[in-house]
Design an enzyme around this catalytic site. Structure first.
Site, PDB file in Angstrom:
ATOM      1  N   TRP A 121       0.864  -1.179   0.000  1.00  0.00           N
ATOM      2  CA  TRP A 121       0.000   0.000   0.000  1.00  0.00           C
ATOM      3  C   TRP A 121       0.907   1.239   0.000  1.00  0.00           C
ATOM      4  O   TRP A 121       1.918   1.271   0.697  1.00  0.00           O
ATOM      5  CB  TRP A 121      -0.896  -0.008   1.252  1.00  0.00           C
ATOM      6  CG  TRP A 121      -1.670   1.273   1.369  1.00  0.00           C
ATOM      7  CD1 TRP A 121      -2.798   1.604   0.693  1.00  0.00           C
ATOM      8  CD2 TRP A 121      -1.337   2.404   2.172  1.00  0.00           C
ATOM      9  NE1 TRP A 121      -3.189   2.880   1.019  1.00  0.00           N
ATOM     10  CE2 TRP A 121      -2.311   3.399   1.937  1.00  0.00           C
ATOM     11  CE3 TRP A 121      -0.303   2.691   3.074  1.00  0.00           C
ATOM     12  CZ2 TRP A 121      -2.299   4.637   2.553  1.00  0.00           C
ATOM     13  CZ3 TRP A 121      -0.278   3.932   3.696  1.00  0.00           C
ATOM     14  CH2 TRP A 121      -1.274   4.894   3.433  1.00  0.00           C
ATOM     15  N   ASP A 135     -15.481   9.552   0.511  1.00  0.00           N
ATOM     16  CA  ASP A 135     -16.061   8.804   1.623  1.00  0.00           C
ATOM     17  C   ASP A 135     -16.747   9.730   2.644  1.00  0.00           C
ATOM     18  O   ASP A 135     -16.274  10.834   2.901  1.00  0.00           O
ATOM     19  CB  ASP A 135     -14.895   8.056   2.298  1.00  0.00           C
ATOM     20  CG  ASP A 135     -15.369   6.959   3.206  1.00  0.00           C
ATOM     21  OD1 ASP A 135     -16.579   6.854   3.421  1.00  0.00           O
ATOM     22  OD2 ASP A 135     -14.504   6.208   3.698  1.00  0.00           O
ATOM     23  N   LYS A 139     -16.294   6.813  -8.067  1.00  0.00           N
ATOM     24  CA  LYS A 139     -15.043   6.200  -7.601  1.00  0.00           C
ATOM     25  C   LYS A 139     -15.449   4.968  -6.804  1.00  0.00           C
ATOM     26  O   LYS A 139     -16.065   5.079  -5.746  1.00  0.00           O
ATOM     27  CB  LYS A 139     -14.285   7.202  -6.726  1.00  0.00           C
ATOM     28  CG  LYS A 139     -12.983   6.669  -6.140  1.00  0.00           C
ATOM     29  CD  LYS A 139     -12.263   7.780  -5.395  1.00  0.00           C
ATOM     30  CE  LYS A 139     -11.042   7.290  -4.648  1.00  0.00           C
ATOM     31  NZ  LYS A 139     -10.458   8.343  -3.805  1.00  0.00           N
ATOM     32  N   ASP A 190     -14.450   2.060  -4.632  1.00  0.00           N
ATOM     33  CA  ASP A 190     -13.320   1.724  -3.762  1.00  0.00           C
ATOM     34  C   ASP A 190     -13.461   0.309  -3.193  1.00  0.00           C
ATOM     35  O   ASP A 190     -14.544  -0.293  -3.233  1.00  0.00           O
ATOM     36  CB  ASP A 190     -13.289   2.763  -2.619  1.00  0.00           C
ATOM     37  CG  ASP A 190     -11.905   2.997  -2.058  1.00  0.00           C
ATOM     38  OD1 ASP A 190     -10.997   2.190  -2.342  1.00  0.00           O
ATOM     39  OD2 ASP A 190     -11.741   3.991  -1.329  1.00  0.00           O
ATOM     40  N   ASN A 218     -11.510  -1.553   0.243  1.00  0.00           N
ATOM     41  CA  ASN A 218     -10.455  -1.182   1.181  1.00  0.00           C
ATOM     42  C   ASN A 218      -9.966  -2.225   2.169  1.00  0.00           C
ATOM     43  O   ASN A 218      -9.598  -1.862   3.288  1.00  0.00           O
ATOM     44  CB  ASN A 218     -10.904   0.056   1.954  1.00  0.00           C
ATOM     45  CG  ASN A 218     -10.667   1.309   1.148  1.00  0.00           C
ATOM     46  OD1 ASN A 218      -9.573   1.539   0.680  1.00  0.00           O
ATOM     47  ND2 ASN A 218     -11.706   2.093   0.958  1.00  0.00           N
ATOM     48  N   CYS A 222     -10.717   1.826  -7.522  1.00  0.00           N
ATOM     49  CA  CYS A 222      -9.756   2.182  -6.480  1.00  0.00           C
ATOM     50  C   CYS A 222      -9.755   1.035  -5.491  1.00  0.00           C
ATOM     51  O   CYS A 222     -10.772   0.367  -5.299  1.00  0.00           O
ATOM     52  CB  CYS A 222     -10.239   3.477  -5.814  1.00  0.00           C
ATOM     53  SG  CYS A 222      -9.269   3.968  -4.380  1.00  0.00           S
ATOM     54  N   ASP A 266      -2.707   5.631  -3.111  1.00  0.00           N
ATOM     55  CA  ASP A 266      -3.043   6.640  -2.103  1.00  0.00           C
ATOM     56  C   ASP A 266      -1.851   7.540  -1.842  1.00  0.00           C
ATOM     57  O   ASP A 266      -1.983   8.577  -1.201  1.00  0.00           O
ATOM     58  CB  ASP A 266      -3.440   5.953  -0.790  1.00  0.00           C
ATOM     59  CG  ASP A 266      -4.910   5.589  -0.776  1.00  0.00           C
ATOM     60  OD1 ASP A 266      -5.648   6.096  -1.639  1.00  0.00           O
ATOM     61  OD2 ASP A 266      -5.314   4.807   0.098  1.00  0.00           O
TER      62      ASP A 266
HETATM   63  C1  DGJ Z   1      -9.087   4.660   0.104  1.00  0.00           C
HETATM   64  C2  DGJ Z   1      -8.881   5.453  -1.153  1.00  0.00           C
HETATM   65  O1  DGJ Z   1      -7.741   5.022  -1.810  1.00  0.00           O
HETATM   66  C3  DGJ Z   1      -8.839   6.928  -0.798  1.00  0.00           C
HETATM   67  O2  DGJ Z   1      -8.568   7.676  -1.942  1.00  0.00           O
HETATM   68  C4  DGJ Z   1     -10.141   7.325  -0.179  1.00  0.00           C
HETATM   69  O3  DGJ Z   1     -11.161   7.196  -1.121  1.00  0.00           O
HETATM   70  C5  DGJ Z   1     -10.418   6.462   1.042  1.00  0.00           C
HETATM   71  N1  DGJ Z   1     -10.320   5.063   0.730  1.00  0.00           N
HETATM   72  C6  DGJ Z   1     -11.766   6.767   1.605  1.00  0.00           C
HETATM   73  O4  DGJ Z   1     -12.099   5.928   2.618  1.00  0.00           O
END
Ligand code: DGJ
Length: 730
Positions: A199, A367, A476, A478, A480, A526, A548
């Protein structure tokens, strides 16, 4: 481009513009690999086939004391009938045995390129621009059929491969391994290049010599991941950007993958790529079929740069789809690093006003706009607007942004659910989990079980409702966290190892439906930055948040590495505030701008906090970018100086007709009394002369590519300096 079957030698000859690929049926049964490399006109296959009896432990095949599959270069090797190198596939029978014996049955050559069911793949726009060879093999005992697919496409030095299993027998079978491709090189005199990282440090170029044994990269993270990318290249020892041979292997897949090279006892190198066999199996009941993802193999004998440009053109024009495939991408401002979760409508309106005055074209609300999400501890899955923050709803905000003359974009993380959410309360079984075990969190969240159709449907409905509720021009998408606790409540025990692959198929299905339903939306993928930056996702979403990490120095390596396979039009790059939020580094606004301009450009900062002088710089950057973006996003990309090799980085973009080019040079740290530096350009026309904008210099293409450009003296003062050069043919 052509595919032919040569009766005399029982061989298949695949021709692309500058390369040739040859296979042969040996002993009327086995599919062997003969050659892949520079173009051979009228190949004499007999003169290429090498067979050597080996005095060794290798078992012989089918009772023939002169023949062993262990020494034959194989196209799609089986397990258990004498080839003991890494198999491409393995099948378990009801009696527990894992050995199959496939024999060649026949072939078909068809115009165009058949789609792969449920999977993303390269497409042909007409039947005339591609030709596909389908080779059928069959295991007589089980009735399992295997169809190997090879496509060549007009204008591309690429071979597209996949495998298709079809159970024509009467009993249930289990695939334990089903890779997309395998191929044997007759030597291992190569370096292997992979894109490795973490990351905030994605896709760094790693180059190492092949050695005996197996060297591989893989993902067991449920996504392609930050740490390895589904790409590998084998390059000749002398290979550089503009010289030597490069063989690229890229997998159109977003889940657990394996890419591996086995250097065996006879000094051959077996390359293989596909779904990671780790924690994978797939049951095939009679009549059922399984398609592997597609592997895209690219050849270049004019260096690594040419290999990359082939991938760029192919992925830009025959993988990406939809309205934005060729459209200029907007300059965006994203509120994430400007506000994180701490925003309201007033703040966003102010950001929009400031941004519009700078020339920015689209505001992305990141977000925190839904449920009661004021931190990352809640509300994923509750995709309804938080009216405390946005009293006018999304429509109110989108309209306000529109009044400023900008478009509006929105962040989602559709695959996730927070334990603290209404969705989880209502459907605790909708997440991936293992019965009676603790559900492990990542960033305080669980993963929705996208292998389930009911979950897919619910998410499609929720996303559709939101996207239909306001004028949303950009999404976008995402994702995560790494995927753990792999288990699906709806799958029977003997199909649990299908969960990870079914999850990705579910993601693809939802992406397909949503992108089809909202064709006017520009979708950006993303995953904590670039954790799922792979060709599978690019089929649905033409661009990806590259990392990021917005630190401009770090971005040099990330964007350089990413460009080994992925086109610049797929890479999003933003200017953010300093000290940088990921590294604490302070670099100039000019340097940050020059790095971010080498991608889909935007800002990720509070525009209201910029000084008057900074605003002027930003305006100038945006004006320059708008003028150059077609060339940057869709031009031919040449890497000139590598950030992995020193203090200087340079790259350039050249128009198809070679009449325009933009060059970026970056010096990271200053060195006192350094050499007076010049660097050579590439990709220009030797016949043309170019004007260097902002100077009186008129320079021939040959001078620019041989002598190059002097680095201006002003760059010898201070760290983090950069310069953009614009060339126009006279
Ligand atoms: C991870 C993304 O890579 C960021 O750009 C952002 O959108 C955050 N998540 C938001 O939680």
């Amino acid at each position: 481009m052509s595919i032919q079957f040569e009766e005399k030698t029982s061989s298949f000859i695949l021709q692309t513009e500058k390369s040739t690929y040859i296979m042969q049926i040996q002993r009327q049964k086995f599919l062997s690999h003969v050659y892949w490399g520079g173009k051979i006109l009228n190949p004499n296959v007999e003169a290429m086939v090498k067979a050597a009896g080996r005095a060794s432990f290798s078992a012989t095949t089918d009772g023939d004391s002169q023949f062993s599959l262990d020494t034959m270069p194989n196209e799609y090797p089986a397990y258990g009938n004498s080839d003991l190198r890494m198999p491409a596939y393995q099948v378990q029978l009801e009696n527990g045995s894992r050995i199959t014996d496939f024999a060649y049955e026949g072939y078909e050559i068809v115009k165009g390129k058949p789609a792969l069911k449920g999977l993303p793949s390269v497409y042909a726009e007409s039947g005339e621009e591609a030709v596909t060879l389908l080779i059928t093999l069959k295991d007589a005992l089980t009735g399992l059929k295997l169809i190997l697919s090879y496509t060549v496409m007009k204008g591309f030095d690429a071979i597209l491969r996949s495998a298709h299993f079809l159970n024509e027998g009467k009993k249930s079978l289990k695939l334990l391994r089903a890779l997309s491709m395998s191929m044997d090189f007759d030597s291992y005199d190569f370096d292997m290049i992979t894109l490795s990282g973490s990351w905030a440090r994605e896709r760094h170029e790693v180059r190492r010599a092949l050695v005996n044994g197996t060297q591989s990269i893989e993902s067991r993270r449920g996504a392609s991941g930050h740490s390895e990318n589904p790409f590998m290249a084998l390059v000749s020892k002398n290979a550089g950007e503009d010289r030597g041979e490069a063989y690229g292997f890229s997998l159109i897949y977003s889940g657990n993958f394996l890419a591996s090279v086995e250097v065996d006892q006879y000094k051959t190198a077996r390359v293989a790529m596909g779904i990671n066999p780790f924690d994978f199996s797939w049951t095939l009941e009679p009549g059922e079929e399984f398609y592997t993802p597609e592997a895209v193999m690219v050849y270049s004998n004019t260096g690594i740069g040419e290999m990359s440009r082939t991938y760029h053109r192919l992925y830009r024009s025959r993988l990406a789809r939809g309205k934005y495939k060729n459209a200029e991408r907007p300059v965006v401002i994203n509120n994430w690093e400007a506000t994180y979760f701490d925003f309201n409508e007033e703040k966003l309106r102010e950001l929009a006003k400031e941004a519009a005055a700078l020339g920015i074209e689209l505001l992305v609300l990141d977000d925190g706009w839904f449920g009661k999400r004021n931190s990352d501890t809640s509300s994923l899955g509750d995709w309804f607007v938080n009216e405390e923050k946005l009293p006018g709803g999304l429509k109110g905000l989108a309209d306000a942004v529109k009044e400023e003359g900008m478009k509006f974009g929105l962040w989602f993380e559709p695959e996730m659910v927070s334990p603290d959410s209404r969705l989880y309360e209502a459907h605790p079984d909708w997440c991936l989990h293992v019965p009676d075990r603790f559900r492990n969190l990542g960033r305080n969240q669980l993963i929705l079980d996208f292998s389930r159709e009911d979950v897919q449907e619910a998410i499609i409905t929720m996303l559709s409702d939101i996207l239909g509720s306001a004028e949303i021009s950009y999404v976008k998408w995402d994702m995560n966290r790494n995927i753990t606790d792999i288990g699906s409540e709806l799958l029977p025990a003997d199909r649990q190892m299908e969960t990870a692959h079914r999850y990705i198929l579910g993601v693809y299905r939802v992406m397909e439906e949503i992108t089809e339903k909202f064709p006017q939306v520009l979708f950006e993928s993303c995953s904590g930055g670039g954790g799922r930056f792979d060709p599978g996702i690019l089929y649905y979403m033409p661009q990806n948040w590259t990392s990021d990490d917005t630190d401009a120095v770090e971005r040099l390596k990330i964007q350089y590495g990413t460009s080994l396979v992925y086109p610049v039009s797929a890479m999003t790059a933003h200017v953010s505030a300093v000290p940088n939020h990921q590294t604490g580094r302070v670099t100039s606004l000019e340097f940050r701008g020059d790095v971010a301009m080498a991608g889909n450009f935007g800002y990720e900062l509070d525009a209201a906090k910029l000084s008057g002088e900074e605003k002027e710089t930003v305006k100038a950057q945006i004006t320059a970018y708008k003028r150059l973006r077609k060339l940057i996003q869709y031009g031919d990309f040449y890497r000139l100086l590598s950030p992995f090799e020193g203090n200087h980085t340079a790259w350039m973009f050249v128009s198809e007709d070679k009449k325009e080019a933009v060059v970026f040079f970056y010096r990271v740290l200053n060195t006192p009394n350094d050499a007076l530096y010049r660097f050579s350009l590439a990709g220009l026309s030797e016949e043309l002369v170019y004007e260097l904008e902002g100077t009186d210099n008129v320079l021939s293409g040959s001078q620019l590519m041989n002598y190059g450009l002097n680095v201006p003296a002003e760059l010898t003062w201070g760290d983090f300096r950069s310069k953009m050069f614009i060339l126009k043919a006279k």
